[in-house]
Write an enzyme that holds these catalytic residues in place. Structure first.
Site, PDB file in Angstrom:
ATOM      1  N   ASP A  63       6.769  -3.450   4.472  1.00 37.23           N
ATOM      2  CA  ASP A  63       5.771  -2.908   4.167  1.00 37.23           C
ATOM      3  C   ASP A  63       5.921  -2.255   3.336  1.00 37.23           C
ATOM      4  O   ASP A  63       6.246  -0.566   3.731  1.00 37.23           O
ATOM      5  CB  ASP A  63       4.260  -2.543   5.473  1.00 37.23           C
ATOM      6  CG  ASP A  63       3.478  -2.039   5.284  1.00 37.23           C
ATOM      7  OD1 ASP A  63       3.402  -1.385   4.345  1.00 37.23           O
ATOM      8  OD2 ASP A  63       3.340  -1.608   6.736  1.00 37.23           O
ATOM      9  N   THR A 104      -0.288  -1.843   0.425  1.00 39.41           N
ATOM     10  CA  THR A 104      -1.901  -1.052   0.223  1.00 39.41           C
ATOM     11  C   THR A 104      -2.514  -1.331  -0.966  1.00 39.41           C
ATOM     12  O   THR A 104      -0.479  -1.336  -1.973  1.00 39.41           O
ATOM     13  CB  THR A 104      -2.321  -0.059   0.558  1.00 39.41           C
ATOM     14  OG1 THR A 104      -1.205   1.076   0.479  1.00 39.41           O
ATOM     15  CG2 THR A 104      -2.239   0.275   1.777  1.00 39.41           C
ATOM     16  N   TYR A 149     -19.892 -15.558  -0.922  1.00 34.69           N
ATOM     17  CA  TYR A 149     -19.161 -15.452  -0.026  1.00 34.69           C
ATOM     18  C   TYR A 149     -18.346 -16.690  -0.498  1.00 34.69           C
ATOM     19  O   TYR A 149     -18.331 -17.239  -1.474  1.00 34.69           O
ATOM     20  CB  TYR A 149     -19.457 -16.446   1.472  1.00 34.69           C
ATOM     21  CG  TYR A 149     -19.983 -15.029   2.569  1.00 34.69           C
ATOM     22  CD1 TYR A 149     -18.905 -15.456   3.261  1.00 34.69           C
ATOM     23  CD2 TYR A 149     -20.923 -14.644   2.960  1.00 34.69           C
ATOM     24  CE1 TYR A 149     -18.858 -14.255   4.694  1.00 34.69           C
ATOM     25  CE2 TYR A 149     -20.755 -13.783   4.439  1.00 34.69           C
ATOM     26  CZ  TYR A 149     -19.381 -13.586   4.668  1.00 34.69           C
ATOM     27  OH  TYR A 149     -19.439 -13.198   5.457  1.00 34.69           O
ATOM     28  N   LYS A 154      -2.321   3.929  -2.764  1.00 34.82           N
ATOM     29  CA  LYS A 154      -1.762   4.743  -2.524  1.00 34.82           C
ATOM     30  C   LYS A 154      -1.084   5.207  -3.954  1.00 34.82           C
ATOM     31  O   LYS A 154      -1.287   5.202  -5.351  1.00 34.82           O
ATOM     32  CB  LYS A 154      -0.339   4.585  -1.697  1.00 34.82           C
ATOM     33  CG  LYS A 154      -1.817   4.375  -0.223  1.00 34.82           C
ATOM     34  CD  LYS A 154      -0.642   4.077   0.843  1.00 34.82           C
ATOM     35  CE  LYS A 154      -1.665   4.183   2.199  1.00 34.82           C
ATOM     36  NZ  LYS A 154      -1.304   3.381   3.641  1.00 34.82           N
ATOM     37  N   GLU A 177     -14.673 -17.874   1.220  1.00 33.71           N
ATOM     38  CA  GLU A 177     -14.017 -16.855   2.371  1.00 33.71           C
ATOM     39  C   GLU A 177     -13.261 -18.694   1.850  1.00 33.71           C
ATOM     40  O   GLU A 177     -13.626 -20.442   0.942  1.00 33.71           O
ATOM     41  CB  GLU A 177     -14.877 -18.396   3.701  1.00 33.71           C
ATOM     42  CG  GLU A 177     -14.710 -17.035   4.288  1.00 33.71           C
ATOM     43  CD  GLU A 177     -16.437 -16.936   5.491  1.00 33.71           C
ATOM     44  OE1 GLU A 177     -17.206 -18.575   5.477  1.00 33.71           O
ATOM     45  OE2 GLU A 177     -15.893 -16.466   6.517  1.00 33.71           O
ATOM     46  N   ARG A 206      -9.049   0.818  -3.146  1.00 29.52           N
ATOM     47  CA  ARG A 206      -9.514   0.331  -1.880  1.00 29.52           C
ATOM     48  C   ARG A 206      -9.111  -0.791  -1.045  1.00 29.52           C
ATOM     49  O   ARG A 206     -10.457  -0.969  -1.107  1.00 29.52           O
ATOM     50  CB  ARG A 206      -9.731   1.661  -0.398  1.00 29.52           C
ATOM     51  CG  ARG A 206      -9.273   1.526   0.678  1.00 29.52           C
ATOM     52  CD  ARG A 206     -10.374   3.219   0.990  1.00 29.52           C
ATOM     53  NE  ARG A 206     -10.179   4.300  -0.198  1.00 29.52           N
ATOM     54  CZ  ARG A 206      -8.760   5.233   0.691  1.00 29.52           C
ATOM     55  NH1 ARG A 206      -7.937   4.383   1.543  1.00 29.52           N
ATOM     56  NH2 ARG A 206      -8.819   5.681   0.111  1.00 29.52           N
TER      57      ARG A 206
HETATM   58  C1  LIG Z   1      -1.346   3.231   4.586  1.00 32.53           C
HETATM   59  C2  LIG Z   1      -0.658   2.468   5.390  1.00 32.53           C
HETATM   60  C3  LIG Z   1      -1.261   1.179   5.656  1.00 32.53           C
HETATM   61  C4  LIG Z   1      -2.555   1.129   5.974  1.00 32.53           C
HETATM   62  O1  LIG Z   1      -2.901   0.971   4.697  1.00 32.53           O
HETATM   63  P1  LIG Z   1      -4.713   0.676   5.183  1.00 32.53           P
HETATM   64  O2  LIG Z   1      -5.394   0.504   3.775  1.00 32.53           O
HETATM   65  O3  LIG Z   1      -5.118   2.486   5.595  1.00 32.53           O
HETATM   66  O4  LIG Z   1      -5.379   0.144   6.225  1.00 32.53           O
HETATM   67  C5  LIG Z   1       0.060  -0.006   6.412  1.00 32.53           C
HETATM   68  N1  LIG Z   1       1.341   0.345   6.666  1.00 32.53           N
HETATM   69  C6  LIG Z   1       1.584   1.781   6.054  1.00 32.53           C
HETATM   70  C7  LIG Z   1       3.311   1.318   5.380  1.00 32.53           C
HETATM   71  C8  LIG Z   1       0.776   2.088   5.811  1.00 32.53           C
HETATM   72  O5  LIG Z   1       1.396   3.705   4.815  1.00 32.53           O
END
Ligand SMILES: *Cc1c(COP(=O)(O)O)cnc(C)c1O
Length: 500
Positions: free
Chosen positions: A255, A284, A78, A287, A80, A293
Site C-alpha cells: 500500500d 491513493t 453509470y 497524497k 459499472e 482525491r
Molecule cells: C491514506 C491512506 C489510506 C486511505 O486512503 P483514503 O483515500 O483516505 O481512503 C490507505 N492506506 C494508507 C497507507 C494511507 O496512508
C-alpha cells in the site's frame, strides 16, 4: 457584485485573462446562484489555506487542471464494469477516458495492470483484499468442486466457501508502528475480514527489521504479507519483503498511498520501488502523487481477472469525472518537472528533520528517507511538564501551522492524546519552498513547542502558550506564506468580495 464574471473580464485586458481563475469564478457564480453559503465556504477554504502552512503528510495541493477536470458531465454516467464491457449502454467516452487513465497509470509505474476505479485508498485496499481472496482462495475452491457459477453451489458448499474466505491471515505493519487503519486495525473492516497479525518496528532502531519479519511470516504463513505505511519515515526494501513473502508462500501486497509520488518521481527505484516486486500495489492518488482525491490498484497480470470483477465484488459505479482527473494527474506525474518535485520533497524533508534536531527536538530514527518525519514531543521538557501530541498539534494550529498528532511505537499517551507529531513536506514543496524555508519552519515549530505548558498541570489536552512566542511564530509564518501563496492564480480578495 452583480456579475463577478463580467466584472473580472472588464477589469483585465483580453491577453491577460487568467483562464484558471476565470473558470473558478464561473463555477463559483453557478454555485452561489443556488447555494451561496457553499460558495462562501469554498472561498473561506482558500483563505484558510493561504494563512496556514500545511505540513500534514497526507495532503498536497493538486493542480488547477486536475481540479477543473473533475467538474463535468461525466458525473452523470453509470459505468459499472470495465471499458468495452459495461452493464449500461452509452459508455463510449467513459471507456476512452478509463482506458486512457489505466494506460497512463501502467506507463507511469511500469505496471502490468491498473484499475483506476477505486474512489479512495480505503476502497482500493478493500478491492485488492477481495481480489486476492478471489484469485487465491475462491478460484481454487471452485476448481476443486468443478464449478464456475456460485449459484450452482449447494447451501453447504457456499457456507464452507465463505468460512474459508473469512479465515485467512493478513500480516501487516502494526498501527502503532505507522501502519494504516485498513491494515488490520480492530475498528476497521480489515480486522473483521482477516485473522490479522502484525509486525512492528524494532524497539531499538525504530525501523523495520526484515529478519524478524521473516521469522514471523514463516511462523504465521499468511495469505497476504502487506507492506506500506501512513507514518514511517524510512524507505522499505521491497525486494527483501518479496523474498520473505515467497518463502512464506504469501501474496505480497504493498500500500504505497503515502509515497506513490516518490515512486512515480523515481526517488524510490530498484529495491525500493514496490511495483516490480509486489503482486498487488494499492495507492491513493491525492497524497504525494498530487492528483484528485481517489484510489488506484496496480497488479501483476495474474490478478487482472479478479480485479476486473471489482464491480460487483466490492464496488458499484465508478466516478468517471474523477477518473478523467486521474488521467491528467498521471500525465503530470510523468513529466520531468515532477521528478524534480519528488526529489525536492525528500531533500526538504531531510532539511526539516535536521532543523528540528538542531533546535532540540527528538526526531524518530534520527531522520527520514521520504516525505515525512515523526517528532516525539513527550521528550521535550520545558520545565512545566511534558506535553502530548494533542497539545502540540493544537498549539501549532493556533500559530497557523497545520499538522497532525500521531501515536508513536509504544506510545505512553495512547492513540488519542499521543506523544508524536507527523510532519510532511509534500504540500510546502508544491508551493515552491526549499531547504532555507525548511530551516525556518523547523525553528518556528521548536519555538512554539518550547513555549507550550500543560495547564492545568497534568492536563493532556489543555495548555497555555507564552504570548510572545505565539506572536513571533504567527509573524514568521505569515512572512513565509506571503512569499509562497497557495494557488497564486486565484485572486482571493476578488473572490471574497464576490461571494463572502
Ligand atoms: C491514506 C491512506 C489510506 C486511505 O486512503 P483514503 O483515500 O483516505 O481512503 C490507505 N492506506 C494508507 C497507507 C494511507 O496512508
Amino acid at each position: 457584485m452583480n456579475n463577478p464574471v463580467a466584472e473580472y473580464l472588464a477589469s483585465v485586458k483580453p491577453e491577460a485573462v487568467n483562464t484558471a481563475f476565470l473558470a473558478y469564478l464561473c463555477g463559483l457564480t453557478e454555485t452561489a446562484a443556488i447555494a451561496p453559503k457553499i460558495a462562501a465556504s469554498i472561498v473561506g477554504e482558500l483563505e484558510n489555506q493561504r494563512k496556514r502552512v500545511k505540513l500534514i503528510a497526507s495532503e498536497n495541493y493538486c493542480s488547477l487542471a486536475v481540479q477543473l477536470t473533475m467538474g463535468n458531465l461525466f458525473t452523470d454516467k453509470y459505468a459499472e464494469g470495465m471499458p468495452g464491457r459495461r452493464f449500461y449502454a452509452g459508455n463510449e467516452n467513459v471507456d476512452a477516458v478509463e482506458a486512457d487513465a489505466a494506460a497512463e497509470a501502467r506507463k507511469l509505474f511500469g505496471a502490468e495492470y491498473a484499475n483506476v476505479q477505486p474512489h479512495c485508498g480505503a476502497d482500493a485496499n478493500v478491492l485488492a483484499y477481495w481480489a486476492i481472496l478471489s484469485a487465491r482462495v475462491e478460484a481454487p475452491a471452485l476448481e476443486a468442486l468443478g464449478e464456475t457459477n456460485l449459484y450452482k453451489l449447494s447451501g453447504a458448499q457456499w457456507q464452507e466457501l465463505k468460512r474459508s474466505l473469512g479465515s485467512q491471515k493478513l500480516l501487516g505493519l502494526d498501527y502503532y508502528s505507522g501502519g494504516h487503519l485498513t491494515h488490520g486495525y480492530r475498528y476497521n473492516l480489515s480486522s473483521r475480514m482477516f485473522d490479522v497479525h502484525s509486525y512492528s518496528v524494532s524497539g531499538e532502531t525504530g525501523m523495520l527489521d526484515y529478519d524478524a519479519i521473516e521469522g514471523q511470516a514463516l511462523e504465521i504463513r499468511p495469505l497476504i504479507l502487506l507492506a506500506g505505511y501512513s507514518a514511517y519515515p524510512r524507505k522499505i526494501n521491497f525486494r527483501r519483503m518479496r523474498e520473505i513473502a515467497d518463502k512464506a508462500g504469501a501474496v505480497f501486497m504493498v500500500d504505497m498511498a503515502h509515497f506513490a509520488g516518490l515512486v512515480a518521481g523515481k526517488v524510490f527505484s530498484g529495491d525500493y520501488d514496490p511495483v516490480p516486486h509486489a503482486h498487488v500495489v494499492t495507492t491513493t492518488t491525492h497524497k504525494t502523487l498530487r492528483g484528485p482525491r481517489a484510489g488506484l490498484v496496480l497488479a501483476k497480470q495474474e490478478f487482472a481477472e479478479a480485479l476486473d470483477k471489482g464491480c460487483p465484488l466490492t464496488m458499484g459505479g465508478p466516478l468517471p469525472h474523477i477518473i478523467a482527473a486521474k488521467a491528467v494527474a498521471f500525465k503530470e506525474a510523468g513529466r520531468d518537472e515532477f521528478r524534480d518535485y519528488a526529489a525536492r520533497i525528500v531533500e526538504n524533508c531531510r532539511a526539516l528533520a535536521a532543523a528540528c534536531i538542531n533546535n532540540g527536538l527528538t526526531v524518530l530514527t534520527g531522520g527520514t528517507d521520504n516525505h515525512l518525519i515523526l517528532v516525539n514531543v513527550n521528550e521535550l521538557d520545558n520545565g512545566s511538564g511534558r506535553i502530548t501530541g494533542r497539545q502540540a498539534e493544537s498549539a501549532l494550529h493556533e500559530c497557523h501551522i497545520t499538522l497532525n498528532r500521531n501515536s508513536l511505537p509504544g506510545d505512553p499517551n495512547g492513540p488519542w492524546y499521543t506523544s508524536g507529531l507527523r510532519i510532511g513536506t509534500a504540500a510546502v514543496t508544491t508551493l515552491g519552498m526549499g531547504t532555507a524555508e525548511m530551516e525556518e519552519l523547523g525553528a518556528i515549530i521548536a519555538l512554539v513547542l518550547k513555549a507550550v505548558s500543560p495547564a492545568p498541570a497534568g492536563s493532556k489536552a489543555k495548555y497555555t502558550i507564552e504570548p510572545g512566542a505565539k506572536a513571533e511564530a504567527l509573524d514568521r509564518v505569515k512572512k513565509l506564506l506571503d512569499r509562497f501563496p497557495v494557488y497564486p492564480e486565484l485572486d482571493l480578495e476578488f473572490l471574497q468580495k464576490a461571494f463572502c
